[in-house]
Write a protein that holds these residues in place. Sequence first.
Motif, mmCIF file in Angstrom:
data_model
loop_
_atom_site.group_PDB
_atom_site.id
_atom_site.type_symbol
_atom_site.label_atom_id
_atom_site.label_comp_id
_atom_site.label_asym_id
_atom_site.label_seq_id
_atom_site.Cartn_x
_atom_site.Cartn_y
_atom_site.Cartn_z
ATOM 1 N N TRP A 31 0.817 -1.216 0.000
ATOM 2 C CA TRP A 31 0.000 0.000 0.000
ATOM 3 C C TRP A 31 0.850 1.265 0.000
ATOM 4 C CZ3 TRP A 31 0.067 3.507 4.083
ATOM 5 C CH2 TRP A 31 0.685 3.078 5.260
ATOM 6 N N ARG A 32 2.043 1.209 0.580
ATOM 7 C CA ARG A 32 2.912 2.396 0.558
ATOM 8 C C ARG A 32 3.375 2.691 -0.866
ATOM 9 N NH1 ARG A 32 4.414 -0.444 5.003
ATOM 10 N NH2 ARG A 32 4.115 0.552 7.032
ATOM 11 N N ASP A 33 3.708 1.603 -1.594
ATOM 12 C CA ASP A 33 4.103 1.773 -2.986
ATOM 13 C C ASP A 33 2.937 2.353 -3.800
ATOM 14 O OD1 ASP A 33 5.450 1.610 -5.403
ATOM 15 O OD2 ASP A 33 4.998 -0.501 -5.705
ATOM 16 N N ALA A 34 1.725 1.883 -3.502
ATOM 17 C CA ALA A 34 0.548 2.413 -4.204
ATOM 18 C C ALA A 34 0.379 3.906 -3.933
ATOM 19 C CB ALA A 34 -0.696 1.647 -3.777
ATOM 20 N N LEU A 35 0.571 4.312 -2.673
ATOM 21 C CA LEU A 35 0.466 5.738 -2.337
ATOM 22 C C LEU A 35 1.546 6.552 -3.041
ATOM 23 C CD1 LEU A 35 -0.407 6.078 1.458
ATOM 24 C CD2 LEU A 35 -1.838 6.552 -0.512
ATOM 25 N N GLN A 36 2.749 5.979 -3.142
ATOM 26 C CA GLN A 36 3.828 6.685 -3.827
ATOM 27 C C GLN A 36 3.462 6.919 -5.290
ATOM 28 O OE1 GLN A 36 7.145 7.822 -2.642
ATOM 29 N NE2 GLN A 36 6.613 8.931 -4.505
ATOM 30 N N GLN A 37 2.906 5.899 -5.932
ATOM 31 C CA GLN A 37 2.500 6.043 -7.330
ATOM 32 C C GLN A 37 1.382 7.086 -7.468
ATOM 33 O OE1 GLN A 37 1.871 2.359 -9.542
ATOM 34 N NE2 GLN A 37 3.064 1.231 -8.001
ATOM 35 N N SER A 43 -7.723 4.835 8.319
ATOM 36 C CA SER A 43 -7.692 4.303 6.969
ATOM 37 C C SER A 43 -8.665 5.068 6.069
ATOM 38 C CB SER A 43 -8.073 2.825 6.979
ATOM 39 O OG SER A 43 -8.210 2.333 5.652
ATOM 40 N N THR A 44 -8.245 5.305 4.833
ATOM 41 C CA THR A 44 -9.118 5.980 3.867
ATOM 42 C C THR A 44 -9.849 4.979 2.982
ATOM 43 O OG1 THR A 44 -7.304 6.216 2.272
ATOM 44 C CG2 THR A 44 -7.657 8.043 3.813
ATOM 45 N N TYR A 45 -9.826 3.698 3.361
ATOM 46 C CA TYR A 45 -10.593 2.696 2.616
ATOM 47 C C TYR A 45 -12.078 3.009 2.757
ATOM 48 C CZ TYR A 45 -12.513 -1.737 0.989
ATOM 49 O OH TYR A 45 -13.214 -2.681 0.294
ATOM 50 N N VAL A 62 -4.414 -4.392 -4.003
ATOM 51 C CA VAL A 62 -3.345 -4.028 -3.065
ATOM 52 C C VAL A 62 -3.877 -4.227 -1.658
ATOM 53 C CG1 VAL A 62 -1.838 -2.197 -2.229
ATOM 54 C CG2 VAL A 62 -2.412 -2.309 -4.658
ATOM 55 N N GLU A 63 -3.138 -4.969 -0.854
ATOM 56 C CA GLU A 63 -3.564 -5.177 0.539
ATOM 57 C C GLU A 63 -3.368 -3.873 1.299
ATOM 58 O OE1 GLU A 63 -4.055 -7.952 4.104
ATOM 59 O OE2 GLU A 63 -3.688 -8.704 2.135
ATOM 60 N N TRP A 64 -4.455 -3.273 1.756
ATOM 61 C CA TRP A 64 -4.377 -2.012 2.496
ATOM 62 C C TRP A 64 -3.980 -2.286 3.938
ATOM 63 C CZ3 TRP A 64 -3.743 1.684 -0.541
ATOM 64 C CH2 TRP A 64 -3.879 3.010 -0.151
ATOM 65 N N HIS A 65 -3.491 -1.263 4.634
ATOM 66 C CA HIS A 65 -2.967 -1.490 5.988
ATOM 67 C C HIS A 65 -4.042 -1.878 6.996
ATOM 68 C CE1 HIS A 65 -4.417 2.484 7.317
ATOM 69 N NE2 HIS A 65 -4.010 2.930 6.141
ATOM 70 N N PRO A 110 2.821 5.303 9.087
ATOM 71 C CA PRO A 110 1.391 5.326 9.405
ATOM 72 C C PRO A 110 0.910 3.999 9.961
ATOM 73 C CG PRO A 110 1.723 5.208 7.039
ATOM 74 C CD PRO A 110 3.078 5.434 7.639
ATOM 75 N N LEU A 111 0.016 4.109 10.931
ATOM 76 C CA LEU A 111 -0.550 2.936 11.578
ATOM 77 C C LEU A 111 -2.061 3.060 11.604
ATOM 78 C CD1 LEU A 111 1.875 2.786 14.643
ATOM 79 C CD2 LEU A 111 1.889 1.257 12.670
#
Length: 997
Positions: A18-24, A51-53, A85-88, A750-751
């Motif tokens: 999910w961090r990579d997804a946010l970076q993109q 979470s913003t899910y 993408v598995e979200w946190h 982030p947690l």
Amino acid sequence: MLSLDREDILLAAHATDWRDALQQAADALVAGGRATVAYREGLLAREAQSSTYLGQGIAIPHGTPDSRDAVLSTGVRVLQFPDGVEWHDGNRVFLLVTIAAQSDEHLDILRALTRVLDRDGVSERLATASEPEQILAELGQEVKPARLDADTVLTGFPARDRDELVLAAAARLRQAGCVGDGFISAMLSAEPRALGQGIWLVQSDQDVLQAGLAVVTPEKSLETRHGRINALACLARVPSQGQHHRPLLERLLILLEDGGGDRLPGLSTAALLARLSGESATAQVVRVTLLNAHGLHARPAKQLVQAARDAGERHGVIPSLRLEEGGDGVVSAASLTKVLGLGARRGQALVFSAATEDQAKAEAALAMMVAAVQAGLGEAVEPLADQRPTAGTSVIESAGQTSDVEAPTADSVVPAVAASPGMAIAPCWVMRLPRFDYSARSDAGADNEVARLEVGIQEARLQLQALVNRAEGAEMAEILSMHEEMLGDPELFVAARESLEEGSSAEAAWWSAIDSAARAQENLADRLLAERAADLRDVGRRVLGVLTETPLPSAPETPHVLVTEDIGPSDVARLDTTRVRGLVTALGGATSHSAILARSLGIPAVVGAGQSVLAIADGTELIVDGERGRVSVAPSASRRARAEEAIAGREQRQAAAWESRMAPAMTRDGHHVEVVANLGNTAHAGDAVERGAEGVGLLRTEFVFMAHPQAPDLATQITQYGEALDALDGRPLVARTLDVGGDKPLSYWPLPREDNPFLGLRGIRLALTRPEVLETQVRALLTAAGSRPIRLMFPMVKDLAELRAARVIVDRVRDELDAAHEAEHGQPPQRDVQVGVMIEIPSAALTAASIAPEVDFFSVGTNDLTQYTLAIDRGHATLSAQADGLHPAVLRLIEMTVNAAHAHGAWVGVCGELASDDQAVGVLVGLGVDELSVSSRQIPLVKARVRELDLATAREQARVALIQPTSEDVRSALDTLLDHADTAQGTSLDTLNQESV
């Protein structure tokens, strides 16, 4: 507003996590000119908060208010991840709708997307879409909401035929801004269609600016050549928006469902809207105004839904909800997506209805909903502008209003929370915050009030800059600088501006924004952040003082004890330490900024003493005991004499302790106890050595991580740790590995939000989720130490399994460093490394016998161990005074830890506040503790206290303490022991704290 083009949609993206997804997503916003690269940190910070899910495989990442400076222009980028993408938070995301918003536009986007969540199979279609147009079709273009409200409804119109009703309905739509003249012309030739029950529909898409539905009813049913007419509806459709108008037709058809067409003439506008919204004609109805600053966004909406579900459980009826004006009709108040979809804003009227034959149950259920909304739905709320006090009244009263609270009686002792050590005797001065008189409303216009507020904020910033320049110490300057930053917070100004637009004065608008933010902060689970609400109000009062030309209170020129409800850092910065002998606050905890700064200034202080201290008359003599957390009011002559003797003894003791600070801490019979320093920063290591520290017993390494916008690299950490090791000049350094998470989050780590962060993902359990971070830190510590003594200590260890997982990393890193050194120098390095754990969790103490064989030392963190053992938050406003580390339950856990360690050749330190407690030092030495780690300021006194003991006496103190039932009994029993010792040996310095003063 959500405005999507096919260029905004990126298909077939892939992300490792999910961090990579946010970076993109952040890169896409940057590439589109919507944001700078700094916006990525805002996206991560938002996920750390919650979470913003959203649901159906959709997440809507967006920045925090602090990141709005990184937004260049409002925009959206949509990234599709076909594999997911598995979200946190454990959900799987197929579509990121990433938002760069300069204010609260994301709330509009959220409302639009909640409609998508209702569609079956939408997540699969989003994941498998191969063309941008397919994504667009699912999400839809965000357009102006279709109109159906009081402005488009006309009841009791005196029409004589159908054409007059048609033109009246079209005119309502034009007046509402939905259509132009072309629509009116189209209506002249349009042919209405009978729907049944005397309800007619006419529609057109000519010259339509916004979809809308106008409904007109005649004074009474019209009998015409076309047939009977009870109501005529006029629909304006926007061709490019497809079926966007469909919900309006569905609401129109609601009128036909109960066969009540003949009853439509004669209904009021409100009643007709209720019927159009799907509200039963027989339902019980209540109306309540929404006061939440940002409307029904996720957090208050969840509270409202829970209230509806509770009503269903208690009274057997789940209320329905609609907006009095606008909205998409009646929804279940127990459906989160439906409630969010209403998009309710502050100031809008919520209409709850309950359809049941049991009127009492309906009324009870509705009363629960009204109470929940009025209470703020989990947020602090302010009344609307028209509900504020009338002009000329003061919105901010003096904080010291205590008409219903009686002052403590003479010679009484008020318990409080010890905040800064020392003792003081002086008359008190009760600092009551000034009364700011101003008008709540302004007739000068919003622009004028905005200008006034801007000038007031700028003047307040100049005042704070002046205070920073003359602040005593870097810590105080840093906190005051933070206050200056608060004044520049755009979120506060935006919130104030909303009130200004409603007609509020600059003063009322500003305090509304400040108080709302402070109340929200007070409700946070994070104790440290919650206590910072005092800082916000301190900042707010400074601006009010400028706007109202109200001078801040002036302290007397003579020595005094300052008593106040709470005290902000700028108040502390103004204190004249030559006159302020002590500090007493009604509110606050030991970790509040006022307490921290009082300690830095060396002012004896207690906090959390309760409202009664504010009723004490100015000039009343007080004794402040900053070590035991007590205030004696109007003390008797004998109590005062004992206090004077204690103060004199303390001053003598401090002077003597300072002179002998470099000597080791040896009991009278030759038993050595190491006295070392607790450090929050490597820069203070030299000062600790100067004060006599034999080493560092606790280096809080998280300061290195909190000082950087991203995880510090190896070189940075080596440099930082090396500073402390250099200053220690061969003395041992115990470095606690990264202890963040839970109540101490990192912006770049982030947690998920936790209901109880103190029992959540923190300490070693968090570090083990990112082993590469822990590995870099261990490598930096070992590299910086070289051959110098380094002690690695893992925090929040609950059992042997966590120790072993962490030790694997240490052993691997050490082997790699040793191999590299040997390859370069031809021989292995000479290292002095020990590994230990903090005993903070009761389970670790209870299983210490299984952990001890695999460590070199234990360090007991009595602050956390006490709060976990006694189930008392040590920052709690009313209970924290009871979180006493001398409680026999805590002492028994320490005893178990010491026995287990010594049985396996390990040593034990104590690094919590108990280590510097004058009464506790003897008990800890008697229990067998080998090291006491205390604040640098306390080192000389603790060393002196150890030298006054002999081992036999210390062991007797420990034995007596362990058999007591409560901490109060422990302290009383220790006082008695000291009394007997004084009687037998004559007066000694142990009498300093015999009396309760």
